[in-house]
Design an enzyme around this catalytic site. Structure first.
Site, PDB file in Angstrom:
ATOM      1  N   LEU A 107       0.823  -1.207   0.000  1.00  0.00           N
ATOM      2  CA  LEU A 107       0.000   0.000   0.000  1.00  0.00           C
ATOM      3  C   LEU A 107       0.862   1.263   0.000  1.00  0.00           C
ATOM      4  CD1 LEU A 107      -2.824  -1.107   2.469  1.00  0.00           C
ATOM      5  CD2 LEU A 107      -2.765  -1.293  -0.022  1.00  0.00           C
ATOM      6  N   SER A 108       2.131   1.064  -0.291  1.00  0.00           N
ATOM      7  CA  SER A 108       3.035   2.184  -0.509  1.00  0.00           C
ATOM      8  C   SER A 108       3.315   3.033   0.726  1.00  0.00           C
ATOM      9  CB  SER A 108       2.489   3.064  -1.639  1.00  0.00           C
ATOM     10  OG  SER A 108       3.446   4.021  -1.950  1.00  0.00           O
ATOM     11  N   ASP A 154       3.830   5.539  -7.062  1.00  0.00           N
ATOM     12  CA  ASP A 154       3.469   5.681  -5.649  1.00  0.00           C
ATOM     13  C   ASP A 154       3.561   7.127  -5.174  1.00  0.00           C
ATOM     14  OD1 ASP A 154       3.322   3.002  -5.899  1.00  0.00           O
ATOM     15  OD2 ASP A 154       5.044   2.532  -4.616  1.00  0.00           O
TER      16      ASP A 154
HETATM   17  P1  ADP Z   1       5.157  -0.667   0.882  1.00  0.00           P
HETATM   18  O1  ADP Z   1       5.652   0.604   0.300  1.00  0.00           O
HETATM   19  O2  ADP Z   1       4.291  -1.445  -0.035  1.00  0.00           O
HETATM   20  O3  ADP Z   1       4.500  -0.495   2.219  1.00  0.00           O
HETATM   21  P2  ADP Z   1       7.972  -1.197   0.971  1.00  0.00           P
HETATM   22  O4  ADP Z   1       8.756  -2.442   1.212  1.00  0.00           O
HETATM   23  O5  ADP Z   1       8.204  -0.433  -0.275  1.00  0.00           O
HETATM   24  O6  ADP Z   1       6.430  -1.598   1.119  1.00  0.00           O
HETATM   25  O7  ADP Z   1       8.214  -0.185   2.170  1.00  0.00           O
HETATM   26  C1  ADP Z   1       8.081  -0.603   3.502  1.00  0.00           C
HETATM   27  C2  ADP Z   1       9.195  -0.009   4.321  1.00  0.00           C
HETATM   28  O8  ADP Z   1       8.970   1.402   4.538  1.00  0.00           O
HETATM   29  C3  ADP Z   1       9.288  -0.583   5.721  1.00  0.00           C
HETATM   30  O9  ADP Z   1      10.029  -1.789   5.718  1.00  0.00           O
HETATM   31  C4  ADP Z   1      10.001   0.531   6.472  1.00  0.00           C
HETATM   32  O10 ADP Z   1      11.384   0.514   6.191  1.00  0.00           O
HETATM   33  C5  ADP Z   1       9.415   1.794   5.831  1.00  0.00           C
HETATM   34  N1  ADP Z   1       8.253   2.256   6.609  1.00  0.00           N
HETATM   35  C6  ADP Z   1       6.983   2.309   6.184  1.00  0.00           C
HETATM   36  N2  ADP Z   1       6.152   2.775   7.145  1.00  0.00           N
HETATM   37  C7  ADP Z   1       6.922   3.037   8.215  1.00  0.00           C
HETATM   38  C8  ADP Z   1       6.668   3.530   9.537  1.00  0.00           C
HETATM   39  N3  ADP Z   1       5.451   3.858   9.948  1.00  0.00           N
HETATM   40  N4  ADP Z   1       7.721   3.644  10.373  1.00  0.00           N
HETATM   41  C9  ADP Z   1       8.951   3.331   9.974  1.00  0.00           C
HETATM   42  N5  ADP Z   1       9.259   2.864   8.745  1.00  0.00           N
HETATM   43  C10 ADP Z   1       8.271   2.704   7.874  1.00  0.00           C
HETATM   44 MG    MG Z   2       6.973   0.855  -1.356  1.00  0.00          MG
END
Ligand code: ADP
Ligand code: MG
Length: 343
Positions: A107-108, A154
């Site tokens: 979900l980005s 995204d």
């Molecule tokens: P998506 O973008 O689909 O959620 P990604 O693998 O691209 O998946 O990004 C996820 C990463 O973004 C997490 O592993 C973390 O490093 C970072 N991230 C996302 N949300 C948070 C948050 N609330 N706090 C800290 N890091 C976050």
């Molecule tokens: Mg991502």
């Protein structure tokens, strides 16, 4: 410490057009209500920056703005790239990340956390970034500092989308159009709640296949193709053919889906979502048993169509269902897949 600047970044669900944004194709994401909030405060007691996130519960003291290889990179990268753009030395600031967006399920959240941080910095330093500047900077950080990420989708939908209109984006020339979503229907997001097995290497492997197939066919990117000819099939390896087939057909599906959205035809739109999923599973090779199960359960319980959303390899599915059937669908899903979570 009192926050003196706040930034918010939204997540998205991609309705159709998967793995196309790094192939010069068209995509159709929808911004969702779930967001990440970055609160920034001054902290005279520290040298550089400190970061805390409600998803990790550990305060990090960052001594130097350099890559660490963990989630803090999104904030460190934002400070570095923002600082470079405006010739500012960023120091003595604390970042507090609060999130209502599940991370790592497609979900980005990665674009949302970067954009929320950049917005907080922009407010604090009184830099009025244009939407384009914000999108480009966030894209640059994710791709060239953190080191993962696909195309521009995204960041684009997080900044320029809204929750009532899907964003039809041509990722090649960045032209876009906002289109009202179906009135009495819901794009329900179901988290399979399984650990995502997407690794950089698997994602990059798919990208490499797209690149090598493009080279063999003398294309700048795969979405220039509209039909895969017999001659193409002869020069492509089996693996290249499969990714190519998904990409080329998915790009056509997106354009058809846009027309069905404009024509207010949820039935046909839903069918394309399921076709997209089957292609992601069979040809692009990024689905899992759990995602396949959620797609077929949803469809058999009254949804008009369903697909995985985001890069795949675990994560969430999106399903198109009439508003008055949502609660019943949720109940039936839980009876058959009790790990499911509804976003
Ligand atoms: P998506 O973008 O689909 O959620 P990604 O693998 O691209 O998946 O990004 C996820 C990463 O973004 C997490 O592993 C973390 O490093 C970072 N991230 C996302 N949300 C948070 C948050 N609330 N706090 C800290 N890091 C976050
Ligand atoms: Mg991502």
């Amino acid at each position: 410490m009192k926050a003196i600047s706040v930034g918010e970044g939204y997540g998205r669900v991609n309705l159709i057009g998967e793995h196309l944004d790094y192939n010069g194709g068209c995509v159709l994401p929808l911004q969702i209500k779930n967001s990440i909030i970055c609160e920034l405060s001054e902290n005279p007691e520290i040298e550089c920056i400190s970061i805390v996130s409600d998803k990790y519960h550990k305060k990090l003291s960052i001594e130097k703005l350099e890559k660490r290889g963990d989630w803090a990179d999104f904030i460190i990268g934002s400070c570095l790239f923002f600082g470079k753009k405006y010739s500012i030395v960023i120091k003595k600031l604390s970042f507090n990340i609060r999130s209502h967006l599940p991370l790592g399920i497609g979900l980005s959240s990665s674009a949302a956390i970067t954009i929320s941080t950049l917005k907080a910095l922009g407010n604090y330093y009184k830099k009025d970034m244009s939407d384009d500047e914000l999108i480009n900077l966030a894209y640059d950080i994710e791709n060239n500092f953190v080191g993962v990420g696909g195309g521009i989708m995204d960041q684009f939908v997080s900044v320029l989308g809204n929750q009532n209109q899907a964003l039809f984006l041509n990722t090649l020339n960045r032209s876009y159009e906002l289109i009202d979503i179906f009135e009495d229907y819901n794009f329900l997001i179901i988290d399979s709640n399984t650990e995502r097995i997407l690794s950089n290497s698997e994602f990059n492997q798919k990208k490499e296949l797209c690149l090598s197939a493009s080279k063999k066919m003398n294309l700048n990117n795969l979405c220039e193709k509209e039909i895969i000819s017999k001659e193409d099939i002869e020069i492509l390896s089996d693996e290249e053919f499969k990714v190519c087939k998904h990409v080329v057909e998915e790009n056509i599906r997106v354009k058809k889906a846009v027309q069905f959205l404009k024509d207010d035809n949820p039935d046909e739109f839903g069918k394309l979502m399921t076709e997209s999923h089957l292609s992601l599973s069979k040809y692009y090779g990024v689905s899992t048993n759990e995602l396949n199960k959620l797609v077929s359960l949803s469809n058999s319980f009254g949804a008009l169509g369903s697909k995985l959303t985001g890069a795949g390899f675990g994560g969430a599915v999106v399903t198109l269902v009439k508003n008055d059937k949502v609660e019943e669908l949720k109940k039936l899903i839980l009876e058959n897949y009790n790990k499911a979570k509804f976003v």
